[in-house]
Design a protein around this motif. Structure first.
Motif, PDB file in Angstrom:
ATOM      1  N   UNK A  67      41.759  40.809   7.467  1.00 18.86           N
ATOM      2  CA  UNK A  67      40.494  40.905   6.739  1.00 18.86           C
ATOM      3  C   UNK A  67      39.840  39.534   6.718  1.00 18.86           C
ATOM      4  N   UNK A  68      38.581  39.485   7.146  1.00 19.34           N
ATOM      5  CA  UNK A  68      37.881  38.212   7.222  1.00 19.34           C
ATOM      6  C   UNK A  68      38.545  37.230   8.155  1.00 19.34           C
ATOM      7  N   UNK A  69      39.205  37.774   9.190  1.00 19.79           N
ATOM      8  CA  UNK A  69      39.883  36.930  10.162  1.00 19.79           C
ATOM      9  C   UNK A  69      41.246  36.444   9.725  1.00 19.79           C
ATOM     10  N   UNK A  70      41.672  36.785   8.510  1.00 15.63           N
ATOM     11  CA  UNK A  70      42.962  36.322   8.000  1.00 15.63           C
ATOM     12  C   UNK A  70      43.986  37.452   8.013  1.00 15.63           C
ATOM     13  N   UNK A  71      45.207  37.113   8.340  1.00 13.14           N
ATOM     14  CA  UNK A  71      46.319  38.058   8.319  1.00 13.14           C
ATOM     15  C   UNK A  71      46.822  38.189   6.889  1.00 13.14           C
ATOM     16  N   UNK A  72      46.951  39.440   6.419  1.00 16.63           N
ATOM     17  CA  UNK A  72      47.345  39.710   5.036  1.00 16.63           C
ATOM     18  C   UNK A  72      48.629  40.520   5.030  1.00 16.63           C
ATOM     19  N   UNK A  73      49.569  40.113   4.173  1.00 19.08           N
ATOM     20  CA  UNK A  73      50.804  40.858   3.958  1.00 19.08           C
ATOM     21  C   UNK A  73      51.214  40.574   2.517  1.00 19.08           C
ATOM     22  N   UNK A  74      50.786  41.425   1.603  1.00 16.09           N
ATOM     23  CA  UNK A  74      50.987  41.169   0.177  1.00 16.09           C
ATOM     24  C   UNK A  74      51.380  42.462  -0.528  1.00 16.09           C
ATOM     25  N   UNK A  75      52.123  42.338  -1.616  1.00 15.13           N
ATOM     26  CA  UNK A  75      52.572  43.492  -2.387  1.00 15.13           C
ATOM     27  C   UNK A  75      51.929  43.487  -3.770  1.00 15.13           C
ATOM     28  N   UNK A  76      51.344  44.615  -4.140  1.00 15.11           N
ATOM     29  CA  UNK A  76      50.785  44.830  -5.466  1.00 15.11           C
ATOM     30  C   UNK A  76      51.682  45.829  -6.200  1.00 15.11           C
ATOM     31  N   UNK A  77      51.756  45.720  -7.522  1.00 18.49           N
ATOM     32  CA  UNK A  77      52.508  46.689  -8.316  1.00 18.49           C
ATOM     33  C   UNK A  77      51.538  47.510  -9.164  1.00 18.49           C
ATOM     34  N   UNK A  78      51.614  48.809  -9.002  1.00 22.40           N
ATOM     35  CA  UNK A  78      50.692  49.731  -9.670  1.00 22.40           C
ATOM     36  C   UNK A  78      51.329  50.189 -10.976  1.00 22.40           C
ATOM     37  N   UNK A  79      50.663  49.902 -12.089  1.00 22.89           N
ATOM     38  CA  UNK A  79      51.197  50.236 -13.413  1.00 22.89           C
ATOM     39  C   UNK A  79      50.217  51.092 -14.219  1.00 22.89           C
TER      40      UNK A  79
END
Length: 362
Positions: A67-79
């Motif tokens: 996204x926007x030229x950047x590589x993203x690999x992130x974890x969100x926690x849904x509460x």
């Protein structure tokens, strides 16, 4: 704890879309409250999700892509999920929640979600989603009939209008109460929505892997309660431009690549990302977007929106974490050409589209 949002469906899509957005908004005080998730089918493969969905620590959603030229690999926690119930086991509780607590209903019930079951009229708990929804809305009407917002997320054009017409028809056939029908028509807001996010894999027992791009466009109308305030949730005056961008850029691009894949007899296992590694293919798709597609949107006053969406689409196509096989996209190819390419030419008839014309003429 009261839950002002009730969600019908336990899909990985909803986990990485509505549930995630509302979770993020709740942390900022920008959502009306938590969610009760309702499993509407008796599917044993999904029953194990229910306990995991409402764990206090939440469930993970992994965002992977570019996204926007950047590589993203992130974890969100849904509460955001307070309860997860099943219509097969918790029907009375679900009726009470919809009748007394709910302010917003969300649904994502799959390709056959609006089909009506033949045994619905005699079943205590109808098999079909429309049959269940009718009884739940009748329970709310009987409990005083407070206004309600319905946010269908099924991939049906003008989904709010379609679902409203279906519910009014069922009410006339099965309930035969004019006051109830008037309430459905005037006090329930049936919103047209469009959802756009690729959710590539489920996580067990709950959670999902999704791309960075996400959109939940909701056509505004008087009385509508938004599910949250979030950058990916847009209240819009007209849903049509968003439908056209998705159909005639993202979906059209898939069909163009599938057409090249079929005609060139390429590797049966080739993915969207892999075919775009071919410079000639990438150049051809870029040329089609620049010479045929963006001018069609420019003729409708949407040039900048189309150009931005093309950039986002190409990043999505090149997602290094997503293996989207062209063999899957190529299913029902001629029908997709009609909806995604021929309909673009009908929508913007004054624009020459020689590249797309060549595909249609084959």
């Amino acid at each position: 704890m009261p839950t002002p949002i009730v969600q019908f469906g336990t899909s990985r899509f909803l986990q990485a879309h509505a549930d995630l957005f509302i979770s993020q908004a709740l942390k900022k005080g920008e959502a009306p409250g938590s969610i009760t998730i309702v499993q509407t089918t008796g599917s044993s493969e999904r029953s194990g999700r229910l306990a995991a969905l409402s764990r206090p620590e939440g469930f993970p959603v992994i965002i992977r892509g570019i996204q926007g030229g950047e590589r993203i690999d992130a974890t969100q926690h849904v509460t955001s999920v307070a309860r997860a119930l099943s219509t097969a086991q918790n029907w009375s509780e679900i009726r009470a929640i919809v009748a007394e607590e709910a302010e917003i209903l969300i649904s994502n019930t799959g390709d056959t979600g609006y089909q009506v079951g033949e045994d619905d009229p005699i079943a205590e708990v109808p098999r079909s989603f429309p049959g269940k929804l009718l009884l739940l809305l009748k329970a709310r009407f009987d409990a005083g009939g407070r206004p309600l917002t319905m946010l269908p997320c099924e991939l049906v054009s003008r989904n709010g209008d379609v679902l409203k017409a279906l519910m009014l028809r069922l009410a006339a056939q099965r309930v035969k109460d004019k006051a109830f029908a008037d309430w459905l028509d005037k006090d329930v807001v049936w919103a047209n929505t469009l959802v756009d996010r690729i959710v590539s894999e489920p996580l067990e027992p709950a959670g999902a892997i999704a791309e960075p791009y996400a959109l939940w466009a909701i056509e505004n109308q008087p009385g509508l309660r938004p599910p949250c305030i979030h950058p990916c949730v847009k209240l819009v005056d007209d849903l049509t431009p968003y439908e056209k961008l998705k159909l005639h850029i993202l979906n059209l691009g898939h069909t163009v690549l599938a057409d090249l894949w079929l005609r060139q007899g390429r590797d049966p296992k080739e993915t969207v990302r892999e075919i775009l590694a071919d410079p000639d293919i990438a150049m051809r798709l870029d040329r089609i977007y620049r010479s045929d597609v963006i001018p069609a949107f420019a003729a409708k006053g949407l040039e900048s929106e189309a150009a931005d969406y093309v950039v986002a689409t190409l990043e999505r196509f090149r997602n290094p974490f997503l293996d989207h096989r062209l063999s899957d996209i190529a299913n029902h190819h001629r029908e997709k050409i009609e909806r995604r390419i021929v309909d673009l030419r009908r929508w913007s008839p004054g624009v020459a589209m020689p590249e797309l014309q060549a595909i249609c003429d084959q």
